[in-house]
Design an enzyme around this catalytic site. Sequence first.
Site, PDB file in Angstrom:
ATOM      1  N   LYS A  58       0.916  -1.853   0.078  1.00 31.03           N
ATOM      2  CA  LYS A  58       0.117  -0.199  -0.566  1.00 31.03           C
ATOM      3  C   LYS A  58       0.599   1.013  -0.574  1.00 31.03           C
ATOM      4  CE  LYS A  58      -2.854  -3.009  -0.493  1.00 31.03           C
ATOM      5  NZ  LYS A  58      -2.588  -3.902  -0.497  1.00 31.03           N
ATOM      6  N   ALA A 191      -2.995 -13.061 -12.769  1.00 34.60           N
ATOM      7  CA  ALA A 191      -4.203 -11.906 -12.154  1.00 34.60           C
ATOM      8  C   ALA A 191      -5.085 -11.791 -11.592  1.00 34.60           C
ATOM      9  CB  ALA A 191      -4.810 -11.277 -13.943  1.00 34.60           C
ATOM     10  N   GLY A 192      -4.622 -11.764 -10.141  1.00 34.16           N
ATOM     11  CA  GLY A 192      -5.479 -12.461  -8.874  1.00 34.16           C
ATOM     12  C   GLY A 192      -5.300 -10.961  -7.948  1.00 34.16           C
ATOM     13  N   GLU A 213      -2.419 -14.418 -17.192  1.00 31.48           N
ATOM     14  CA  GLU A 213      -3.514 -15.743 -16.503  1.00 31.48           C
ATOM     15  C   GLU A 213      -4.224 -16.821 -17.543  1.00 31.48           C
ATOM     16  OE1 GLU A 213      -5.258 -15.566 -12.764  1.00 31.48           O
ATOM     17  OE2 GLU A 213      -5.639 -16.901 -13.678  1.00 31.48           O
ATOM     18  N   ASP A 321      -3.846 -16.969   7.984  1.00 32.45           N
ATOM     19  CA  ASP A 321      -3.409 -17.565   6.686  1.00 32.45           C
ATOM     20  C   ASP A 321      -3.847 -19.221   6.992  1.00 32.45           C
ATOM     21  OD1 ASP A 321      -3.701 -15.485   5.906  1.00 32.45           O
ATOM     22  OD2 ASP A 321      -1.800 -15.630   4.453  1.00 32.45           O
ATOM     23  N   HIS A 454     -22.708  15.131   2.215  1.00 32.64           N
ATOM     24  CA  HIS A 454     -23.328  15.643   0.653  1.00 32.64           C
ATOM     25  C   HIS A 454     -21.873  16.706   1.424  1.00 32.64           C
ATOM     26  CE1 HIS A 454     -24.281  16.700  -3.112  1.00 32.64           C
ATOM     27  NE2 HIS A 454     -24.008  17.814  -2.123  1.00 32.64           N
TER      28      HIS A 454
HETATM   29  P1  FAD Z   1       1.521 -13.864   8.544  1.00 33.57           P
HETATM   30  O1  FAD Z   1       1.267 -12.495   8.486  1.00 33.57           O
HETATM   31  O2  FAD Z   1       2.278 -14.783   7.937  1.00 33.57           O
HETATM   32  O3  FAD Z   1       2.385 -14.428   9.602  1.00 33.57           O
HETATM   33  C1  FAD Z   1       3.073 -15.504  10.178  1.00 33.57           C
HETATM   34  C2  FAD Z   1       4.531 -14.917  11.187  1.00 33.57           C
HETATM   35  O4  FAD Z   1       4.547 -16.692  11.443  1.00 33.57           O
HETATM   36  C3  FAD Z   1       5.972 -14.927  10.794  1.00 33.57           C
HETATM   37  O5  FAD Z   1       6.218 -13.679  11.378  1.00 33.57           O
HETATM   38  C4  FAD Z   1       6.359 -16.086  10.296  1.00 33.57           C
HETATM   39  O6  FAD Z   1       7.146 -15.807  10.959  1.00 33.57           O
HETATM   40  C5  FAD Z   1       5.977 -16.436  11.906  1.00 33.57           C
HETATM   41  N1  FAD Z   1       5.849 -18.690  12.137  1.00 33.57           N
HETATM   42  C6  FAD Z   1       5.571 -19.221  11.442  1.00 33.57           C
HETATM   43  N2  FAD Z   1       5.846 -20.252  11.103  1.00 33.57           N
HETATM   44  C7  FAD Z   1       6.679 -20.259  12.678  1.00 33.57           C
HETATM   45  C8  FAD Z   1       7.247 -21.159  14.431  1.00 33.57           C
HETATM   46  N3  FAD Z   1       7.707 -22.114  13.990  1.00 33.57           N
HETATM   47  N4  FAD Z   1       7.788 -20.083  14.397  1.00 33.57           N
HETATM   48  C9  FAD Z   1       7.603 -19.362  15.175  1.00 33.57           C
HETATM   49  N5  FAD Z   1       7.364 -17.868  13.942  1.00 33.57           N
HETATM   50  C10 FAD Z   1       7.135 -18.525  12.857  1.00 33.57           C
HETATM   51  N6  FAD Z   1      -4.354  -8.873   3.204  1.00 33.57           N
HETATM   52  C11 FAD Z   1      -5.032  -8.502   3.430  1.00 33.57           C
HETATM   53  O7  FAD Z   1      -6.236  -8.152   4.103  1.00 33.57           O
HETATM   54  N7  FAD Z   1      -5.191  -6.907   2.550  1.00 33.57           N
HETATM   55  C12 FAD Z   1      -3.811  -6.555   1.852  1.00 33.57           C
HETATM   56  O8  FAD Z   1      -3.942  -5.520   1.773  1.00 33.57           O
HETATM   57  C13 FAD Z   1      -2.978  -7.509   1.871  1.00 33.57           C
HETATM   58  N8  FAD Z   1      -2.154  -7.248   0.746  1.00 33.57           N
HETATM   59  C14 FAD Z   1      -1.107  -8.460   0.732  1.00 33.57           C
HETATM   60  C15 FAD Z   1       0.027  -8.180  -0.346  1.00 33.57           C
HETATM   61  C16 FAD Z   1       1.116  -8.665  -0.534  1.00 33.57           C
HETATM   62  C17 FAD Z   1       2.200  -8.537  -1.078  1.00 33.57           C
HETATM   63  C18 FAD Z   1       0.883  -9.705   0.524  1.00 33.57           C
HETATM   64  C19 FAD Z   1       1.447 -11.414  -0.151  1.00 33.57           C
HETATM   65  C20 FAD Z   1      -0.074 -10.934   1.346  1.00 33.57           C
HETATM   66  C21 FAD Z   1      -1.003  -9.773   0.813  1.00 33.57           C
HETATM   67  N9  FAD Z   1      -2.108  -9.615   2.105  1.00 33.57           N
HETATM   68  C22 FAD Z   1      -2.895  -9.003   2.726  1.00 33.57           C
HETATM   69  C23 FAD Z   1      -2.383 -11.151   2.337  1.00 33.57           C
HETATM   70  C24 FAD Z   1      -1.564 -10.816   4.011  1.00 33.57           C
HETATM   71  O9  FAD Z   1      -0.627 -10.120   3.765  1.00 33.57           O
HETATM   72  C25 FAD Z   1      -2.153 -11.738   4.731  1.00 33.57           C
HETATM   73  O10 FAD Z   1      -3.653 -12.657   4.976  1.00 33.57           O
HETATM   74  C26 FAD Z   1      -1.614 -11.927   6.644  1.00 33.57           C
HETATM   75  O11 FAD Z   1      -0.163 -11.967   6.598  1.00 33.57           O
HETATM   76  C27 FAD Z   1      -1.828 -13.626   7.655  1.00 33.57           C
HETATM   77  O12 FAD Z   1      -1.757 -13.419   8.689  1.00 33.57           O
HETATM   78  P2  FAD Z   1      -1.310 -14.435   9.573  1.00 33.57           P
HETATM   79  O13 FAD Z   1      -0.904 -13.602  11.346  1.00 33.57           O
HETATM   80  O14 FAD Z   1      -2.174 -15.840   9.625  1.00 33.57           O
HETATM   81  O15 FAD Z   1       0.027 -14.910   9.224  1.00 33.57           O
HETATM   82  P1  AMP Z   2      -4.309 -15.557  -6.326  1.00 32.44           P
HETATM   83  O1  AMP Z   2      -5.320 -16.832  -5.803  1.00 32.44           O
HETATM   84  O2  AMP Z   2      -5.468 -13.732  -6.067  1.00 32.44           O
HETATM   85  O3  AMP Z   2      -3.119 -14.600  -5.586  1.00 32.44           O
HETATM   86  O4  AMP Z   2      -4.569 -15.671  -8.106  1.00 32.44           O
HETATM   87  C1  AMP Z   2      -3.013 -16.086  -8.438  1.00 32.44           C
HETATM   88  C2  AMP Z   2      -3.758 -16.610  -9.740  1.00 32.44           C
HETATM   89  O5  AMP Z   2      -2.348 -16.840 -10.774  1.00 32.44           O
HETATM   90  C3  AMP Z   2      -4.951 -17.716 -10.465  1.00 32.44           C
HETATM   91  O6  AMP Z   2      -5.746 -16.559 -10.658  1.00 32.44           O
HETATM   92  C4  AMP Z   2      -4.605 -18.500 -11.069  1.00 32.44           C
HETATM   93  O7  AMP Z   2      -5.308 -18.609 -12.350  1.00 32.44           O
HETATM   94  C5  AMP Z   2      -3.242 -17.964 -11.427  1.00 32.44           C
HETATM   95  N1  AMP Z   2      -2.275 -18.751 -11.925  1.00 32.44           N
HETATM   96  C6  AMP Z   2      -1.479 -19.955 -11.095  1.00 32.44           C
HETATM   97  N2  AMP Z   2      -0.912 -21.217 -12.161  1.00 32.44           N
HETATM   98  C7  AMP Z   2      -1.051 -20.433 -13.388  1.00 32.44           C
HETATM   99  C8  AMP Z   2       0.242 -20.556 -14.578  1.00 32.44           C
HETATM  100  N3  AMP Z   2       0.660 -21.089 -14.811  1.00 32.44           N
HETATM  101  N4  AMP Z   2       0.263 -19.030 -15.260  1.00 32.44           N
HETATM  102  C9  AMP Z   2      -0.535 -18.007 -15.747  1.00 32.44           C
HETATM  103  N5  AMP Z   2      -1.518 -17.907 -14.143  1.00 32.44           N
HETATM  104  C10 AMP Z   2      -2.041 -18.609 -13.214  1.00 32.44           C
END
Ligand code: FAD
Ligand code: AMP
Length: 484
Positions: A58, A191-192, A213, A321, A454
């Site tokens: 962001k 293109a997700g 995609e 996640d 507004h």
């Molecule tokens: P994570 O944030 O992945 O954190 C897990 C933590 O656990 C990490 O620090 C890791 O090192 C640690 N860990 C793992 N295993 C161990 C272990 N055994 N011991 C100690 N530590 C450990 N989501 C949104 O809602 N809005 C957005 O705008 C958004 N933008 C994103 C943009 C990008 C480029 C990416 C990659 C992701 C984005 N996401 C967004 C998704 C979001 O980042 C994840 O959904 C979120 O971080 C998940 O949170 P979490 O706490 O489950 O895991």
């Molecule tokens: P997201 O899950 O929103 O991050 O999107 C990931 C996207 O990557 C999905 O829409 C998939 O269809 C696409 N994708 C996965 N494998 C391939 C591939 N080999 N070539 C092109 N697109 C892909």
Amino acid sequence: MARSFDVVVIGAGPAGYVAAIRCAQLGLRTACIDRWVNEAGEPAPGGTCLNVGCIPSKALLQSSELYVQACEHFSEHGITVNGLSVDLERMQTRKQQVVKQLTDGVASLFKANHIAWLQGTGTVVSGTAVEFCAHANPDRRETLKTNNVILASGSQPIALDAAPIDGERIVDSSGALAFTEVPKRLGIIGAGVIGLELGSVWQRLGSEVVLLEAQDEFLPAADHQIAHEAFKTFSQQKLDIRLGARVVSTQRSKKQVTVNYQHGDEEHQLKVDYLVVAVGRRPYTENLFSPASELLLDERGFVDVDEYCSTNLPGVYAVGDVVRGPMLAHKGSEEGVAVAEYIASGHKHVVNRETIPSVIYTHPEIAWVGATEQELRAKGVAAHAGTFPLTASGRAKAMGATTGMVKILADAGTDRVLGAHIIAPMASELIAELVVAMEFSASSEDLARTIHAHPTLSEVVHEAALAVDGRPIHMVARKRSGPK
Ligand code: FAD
Ligand code: AMP
């Protein structure tokens, strides 16, 4: 003597650190183990989201959008800027400063809440024991005693055999957030959400961006009408999105990547100077549990949980996640709070998965909550749709941002709001009203009778609610329409 806690949280991303804070607020002796180390070699709580996800993306989206405004739109306002250029190093430094302020903020919150922040790796052995291996002392394993464990280890990017990450020319999302030059030609596989956001950043800064995609449909999870509008808008922005394009192999030369992809029966080639693999994320469970613990994973590798985030092991919960459901920071945080409150009070509470908003931070932004029109049709639910375009909004006109619309879907019988879909500037903020409406089981009539200031973009939400009943004010009223 072994250190002992009421709760040990493994992972300090938005799921884990929020769970830890809520546990501490409720008086539980809490430890949070996290292994993240930032590029300066320092431990940095906040997980993917703060370090390489939501926040840095962001920050770059904001910087690059300002650049586009200055290049293309300031002149419309009578503002002349000479000698405009991008200092990418400064932009990246700012991004890192934003990240650092927030990760430091989480560390301060841990301190203020008396949470033991343990820097290293945690491995669950059972509901009463976690093995901790500190970064500072990797040869020693300490067994922590606890009454409960919350697993929040997050996710990692899915790798593609056809395009192995080399960290130089073929990168994942973290690499794409850290480019030190603006690619001339950038390829993105997928293109997700992540592909579109990263593609937007670099396209705005001057890259020629091609997104490949594999699926034929653009943003299949979004409402089709909104996805269609988004595709049109992104194409006008010169994001070259090629649907039905499956990447099958890549070759690397010193400064170039050749991407081979299939489109139907045809084989195509694309030459780019950088390639981003953004094909989704998968749960991260390495070193998370000892095999003897017998923690159950599901067939896709997620930690298996019930609706209350309980795993098969007594006293062990999992959130964020690493468990089923959308991979979104706010979803994980909410699960973290629910589990913390359950541990403290014994009262079970289910996170309402019907009202988790989804957002794509492109320009305009896309946001939605609840059911799409196609989902309602597939389920045979009769609904009325109300749509209202931004072109008819005074605020949108004043902002010079009239692309987009708001669409509200309401049950044909009860008028209850079943879904809302927005493509508009600040859709990420506008969606909050609809989330609250759905949480309170509001009808579209409730929204239609609510006063909106507004001139604001939120008036478009108001008008869309009026349009559900065929009575928008600032547009010629049409008869009700919607899935039958
Ligand atoms: P994570 O944030 O992945 O954190 C897990 C933590 O656990 C990490 O620090 C890791 O090192 C640690 N860990 C793992 N295993 C161990 C272990 N055994 N011991 C100690 N530590 C450990 N989501 C949104 O809602 N809005 C957005 O705008 C958004 N933008 C994103 C943009 C990008 C480029 C990416 C990659 C992701 C984005 N996401 C967004 C998704 C979001 O980042 C994840 O959904 C979120 O971080 C998940 O949170 P979490 O706490 O489950 O895991
Ligand atoms: P997201 O899950 O929103 O991050 O999107 C990931 C996207 O990557 C999905 O829409 C998939 O269809 C696409 N994708 C996965 N494998 C391939 C591939 N080999 N070539 C092109 N697109 C892909």
